[in-house]
Design a protein around this motif. Structure first.
Motif, PDB file in Angstrom:
ATOM      1  N   SER A  65       0.828  -1.214   0.000  1.00  9.84           N
ATOM      2  CA  SER A  65       0.000   0.000   0.000  1.00  9.84           C
ATOM      3  C   SER A  65       0.861   1.263   0.000  1.00  9.84           C
ATOM      4  O   SER A  65       0.353   2.364   0.209  1.00  9.84           O
ATOM      5  N   LYS A  66       2.191   1.088  -0.208  1.00 12.25           N
ATOM      6  CA  LYS A  66       3.147   2.205  -0.275  1.00 12.25           C
ATOM      7  C   LYS A  66       3.095   3.083   0.975  1.00 12.25           C
ATOM      8  O   LYS A  66       3.126   4.317   0.904  1.00 12.25           O
ATOM      9  N   GLY A  67       3.009   2.411   2.125  1.00 10.74           N
ATOM     10  CA  GLY A  67       3.079   3.129   3.391  1.00 10.74           C
ATOM     11  C   GLY A  67       1.776   3.700   3.893  1.00 10.74           C
ATOM     12  O   GLY A  67       1.753   4.359   4.944  1.00 10.74           O
ATOM     13  N   ILE A  68       0.696   3.476   3.185  1.00  7.57           N
ATOM     14  CA  ILE A  68      -0.619   3.919   3.654  1.00  7.57           C
ATOM     15  C   ILE A  68      -1.237   2.783   4.470  1.00  7.57           C
ATOM     16  O   ILE A  68      -1.320   1.642   4.007  1.00  7.57           O
ATOM     17  N   GLU A  70      -4.056   0.915   5.583  1.00  8.67           N
ATOM     18  CA  GLU A  70      -5.460   0.734   5.207  1.00  8.67           C
ATOM     19  C   GLU A  70      -5.821  -0.742   5.225  1.00  8.67           C
ATOM     20  O   GLU A  70      -4.960  -1.610   5.186  1.00  8.67           O
ATOM     21  N   SER A  71      -7.132  -1.016   5.280  1.00  6.87           N
ATOM     22  CA  SER A  71      -7.621  -2.396   5.356  1.00  6.87           C
ATOM     23  C   SER A  71      -8.606  -2.684   4.235  1.00  6.87           C
ATOM     24  O   SER A  71      -9.216  -1.768   3.669  1.00  6.87           O
ATOM     25  N   PRO A  72      -8.792  -3.964   3.907  1.00  8.95           N
ATOM     26  CA  PRO A  72      -9.734  -4.339   2.849  1.00  8.95           C
ATOM     27  C   PRO A  72     -11.192  -4.144   3.273  1.00  8.95           C
ATOM     28  O   PRO A  72     -11.519  -4.081   4.456  1.00  8.95           O
ATOM     29  N   LEU A  73     -12.043  -4.059   2.270  1.00  6.90           N
ATOM     30  CA  LEU A  73     -13.494  -4.066   2.442  1.00  6.90           C
ATOM     31  C   LEU A  73     -14.004  -5.263   1.656  1.00  6.90           C
ATOM     32  O   LEU A  73     -13.831  -5.329   0.446  1.00  6.90           O
ATOM     33  N   VAL A  74     -14.602  -6.244   2.347  1.00  5.25           N
ATOM     34  CA  VAL A  74     -14.949  -7.504   1.677  1.00  5.25           C
ATOM     35  C   VAL A  74     -16.412  -7.870   1.902  1.00  5.25           C
ATOM     36  O   VAL A  74     -16.996  -7.569   2.947  1.00  5.25           O
ATOM     37  N   PRO A 104      -2.224  -3.048   9.175  1.00  8.33           N
ATOM     38  CA  PRO A 104      -0.822  -3.332   9.509  1.00  8.33           C
ATOM     39  C   PRO A 104      -0.361  -2.565  10.738  1.00  8.33           C
ATOM     40  O   PRO A 104      -1.004  -1.618  11.166  1.00  8.33           O
ATOM     41  N   ILE A 105       0.723  -2.997  11.295  1.00  4.12           N
ATOM     42  CA  ILE A 105       1.440  -2.413  12.445  1.00  4.12           C
ATOM     43  C   ILE A 105       0.832  -2.829  13.768  1.00  4.12           C
ATOM     44  O   ILE A 105       1.501  -3.426  14.608  1.00  4.12           O
ATOM     45  N   SER A 106      -0.462  -2.504  14.009  1.00  4.94           N
ATOM     46  CA  SER A 106      -1.015  -2.854  15.323  1.00  4.94           C
ATOM     47  C   SER A 106      -2.322  -3.621  15.259  1.00  4.94           C
ATOM     48  O   SER A 106      -2.925  -3.908  16.290  1.00  4.94           O
ATOM     49  N   GLY A 107      -2.813  -3.968  14.079  1.00  4.03           N
ATOM     50  CA  GLY A 107      -3.912  -4.910  13.935  1.00  4.03           C
ATOM     51  C   GLY A 107      -5.240  -4.521  14.542  1.00  4.03           C
ATOM     52  O   GLY A 107      -5.990  -5.383  14.976  1.00  4.03           O
ATOM     53  N   SER A 108      -5.559  -3.226  14.557  1.00  2.00           N
ATOM     54  CA  SER A 108      -6.870  -2.818  15.048  1.00  2.00           C
ATOM     55  C   SER A 108      -7.207  -1.438  14.516  1.00  2.00           C
ATOM     56  O   SER A 108      -6.365  -0.732  13.953  1.00  2.00           O
ATOM     57  N   ILE A 109      -8.445  -1.027  14.731  1.00  2.00           N
ATOM     58  CA  ILE A 109      -8.923   0.287  14.320  1.00  2.00           C
ATOM     59  C   ILE A 109      -8.055   1.403  14.901  1.00  2.00           C
ATOM     60  O   ILE A 109      -7.927   2.484  14.325  1.00  2.00           O
ATOM     61  N   GLY A 239      -7.642  11.477  12.888  1.00  2.00           N
ATOM     62  CA  GLY A 239      -6.963  10.310  12.330  1.00  2.00           C
ATOM     63  C   GLY A 239      -7.942   9.233  11.923  1.00  2.00           C
ATOM     64  O   GLY A 239      -7.761   8.555  10.897  1.00  2.00           O
ATOM     65  N   TYR A 240      -9.005   9.076  12.695  1.00  2.00           N
ATOM     66  CA  TYR A 240     -10.055   8.123  12.334  1.00  2.00           C
ATOM     67  C   TYR A 240     -10.886   8.628  11.150  1.00  2.00           C
ATOM     68  O   TYR A 240     -11.299   7.858  10.288  1.00  2.00           O
ATOM     69  N   ALA A 241     -11.140   9.938  11.125  1.00  2.00           N
ATOM     70  CA  ALA A 241     -12.032  10.514  10.120  1.00  2.00           C
ATOM     71  C   ALA A 241     -11.491  10.391   8.699  1.00  2.00           C
ATOM     72  O   ALA A 241     -12.262  10.416   7.732  1.00  2.00           O
ATOM     73  N   VAL A 242     -10.184  10.238   8.552  1.00  2.00           N
ATOM     74  CA  VAL A 242      -9.549  10.134   7.234  1.00  2.00           C
ATOM     75  C   VAL A 242     -10.110   8.961   6.422  1.00  2.00           C
ATOM     76  O   VAL A 242     -10.090   8.973   5.184  1.00  2.00           O
ATOM     77  N   ILE A 243     -10.641   7.961   7.097  1.00  2.00           N
ATOM     78  CA  ILE A 243     -11.128   6.754   6.415  1.00  2.00           C
ATOM     79  C   ILE A 243     -12.224   7.052   5.399  1.00  2.00           C
ATOM     80  O   ILE A 243     -12.400   6.322   4.417  1.00  2.00           O
ATOM     81  N   ALA A 244     -12.976   8.130   5.584  1.00  2.00           N
ATOM     82  CA  ALA A 244     -14.185   8.351   4.782  1.00  2.00           C
ATOM     83  C   ALA A 244     -13.905   8.388   3.281  1.00  2.00           C
ATOM     84  O   ALA A 244     -14.574   7.701   2.501  1.00  2.00           O
TER      85      ALA A 244
END
Length: 450
Positions: A65-68, A70-74, A104-109, A239-244
């Motif tokens: 993900s080139k350092g971003i 992010e997680s999948p949506l399935v 990645p990194i810490s495995g949670s939201i 930091g959470y809001a960026v997901i939108a």
């Protein structure tokens, strides 16, 4: 107490620790009074983009993900069919899982808000000391010079587990001295993992609020210490809001529209409120009245629901109603909500519901069986959302009042999986056993989990 119950009748069932659905009477998607804006979210996103080369360098698992982060949506059709069979209903529309357990990194939201605030603080220190310009390559944060510089500074946080993991891992990687104040509910494996990263962990025989209070107090006495305040931090929130905007692109890639005829429903496990609150804020900014967010809490710890229902926010706790705040959903074991979050997104929140601990384990086992996806107990709370919305009379009224009932066959439901990929195999096996009836998962199955 009788006066409370007369004013808010739903409290009677809540006090009995029964599963309930509360629809927010103050919900108004167009009534945005927040001082935070889309520009604030954009700036947070730009900062994460600047740090992406550094993240990719020090955490190779983010290379794809080139350092971003992010997680999948399935899509989870097998789980949807299983829920429909078990609850004898039809879930109209599409059921998706937002896989933040795989971040990645810490495995949670918490890898969203927690890591973002640590990076923001590191950037500000480097800029203020003339070590950095925003036009530089942020790979320099991986240098021994920067690590040496940050070693003179401290970061502290109070946590039930996952926030401590994200902040501890990121801060230690940068070179900070890190202290995580952990409540009684925090899992032992999370404490051990933090200590293995060089993080100082202080344990408390009390709940989350006490851990935060002590962490804040110690940080205030040390000018070199930066306290990350889960109850009041705008940086965590953003930091959470960026997901939108990212979620919008993921939905577009799946050819899923979000509009009046295609409503979007989001089900988010909730503790103090920061993570689900920030995500709700971002999603409302992105999708407006076409997205509907519901928070899920344990029957023993419905602090956000109580704060919103009474309007008292953090001035009231679960203990005031005879609840014990004891739940296996450690990330949700919070007795008092965030006032900042409650006031900021109170009009954006469609509702809250509660879920019993045993049901979390049953759902954990079912998701593992049907989709080979393994979450920690708290992360399963979102799955009861569409069930409550469809079965409960208040849920049906909400759909009618919001003019959604005619378009539910075109709806999209997203359950937010907030953690689980870092859970040790032997711990996950025990979780599975608690959700299984006369069935024990094999070690091979656990070892091959996603």
């Amino acid at each position: 107490m009788q006066n409370w119950i007369e004013e808010y009748p739903l409290l009677q069932d809540l006090i009995k620790m029964e599963e309930i659905l509360w629809i927010n009477p103050d919900y108004d998607a167009k009534n945005d009074k927040s001082t935070l804006t889309n520009h604030d979210i954009l700036k947070a996103n730009q900062r994460l983009q600047r740090f992406a080369p550094y993240i990719e360098t020090v955490f190779p698992e983010t290379a794809s993900s080139k350092g971003i982060i992010e997680s999948p949506l399935v899509e989870i059709n097998k789980m949807k069919e299983s829920l429909e069979q078990n609850y004898h209903l039809n879930i109209p529309g599409t059921l998706l899982l937002k896989c933040d357990h795989a971040l990645p990194i810490s495995g949670s939201i918490k890898a969203r808000g927690g890591i973002y605030e640590v990076l923001k603080h590191a950037e500000e220190l480097a800029l203020n000391h003339g070590l950095l310009k925003t036009t530089d390559s942020y790979i320099k944060f991986a240098s021994s010079e920067f690590r040496q510089f940050f070693s003179s500074y401290k970061i502290a946080v109070g946590s039930t587990g996952n926030l401590g993991l994200s902040i501890g891992i990121m801060s230690a990687q940068l070179g900070f001295q890190v202290t995580v104040h952990m409540s009684l509910d925090a899992k032992q494996w999370k404490k051990e993992l933090l200590r293995s990263k060089g993080v100082h962990v202080i344990e408390y025989p009390s709940d989350y609020s006490k851990a935060v209070e002590e962490g804040r107090k110690q940080a205030e006495a040390d000018p070199t210490c930066y306290f990350i305040d889960d109850e009041n931090s705008q940086d965590l929130f953003l930091g959470y809001a960026v997901i939108a905007s990212r979620l919008k692109k993921q939905l577009q890639n799946l050819n899923i529209p979000v509009d009046k005829e295609h409503p979007l429903f989001i089900y988010l496990p909730c503790g103090v409120g920061g993570g689900p609150g920030g995500i709700t804020f971002g999603l409302k900014k992105e999708f407006g009245e076409h997205v509907h967010c519901f928070f899920a809490e344990p029957t023993h710890s419905p602090c956000f629901l109580i704060g919103q229902m009474t309007g008292l926010q953090d001035k009231v706790s679960v203990f005031d109603f005879g609840l014990d705040n004891r739940t296996d959903a450690d990330g949700l074991a919070v007795g008092r909500p965030s006032r900042f979050v409650g006031k900021t997104i109170g009009h954006m929140l469609s509702g809250c519901y509660t879920v019993q601990d045993q049901k979390l384990y049953t759902l954990l086992r079912e998701l593992a069986d049907q989709e080979n996806i393994f979450l920690e107990p708290s992360a399963l709370a979102g799955f009861l959302g569409p069930i409550q919305l469809i079965l409960q009379s208040e849920g049906k009224k909400f759909l009618v009042n919001q003019h959604l009932h005619k378009n539910m066959e075109k709806a999209t439901h997203i359950v937010w999986a907030t953690g689980g990929s870092m859970v040790p195999n032997h711990v996950m096996e025990e979780y599975y056993r608690r959700g299984a009836s006369n069935h024990v998962m094999s070690n091979d199955s656990i070892s091959n989990r996603n």
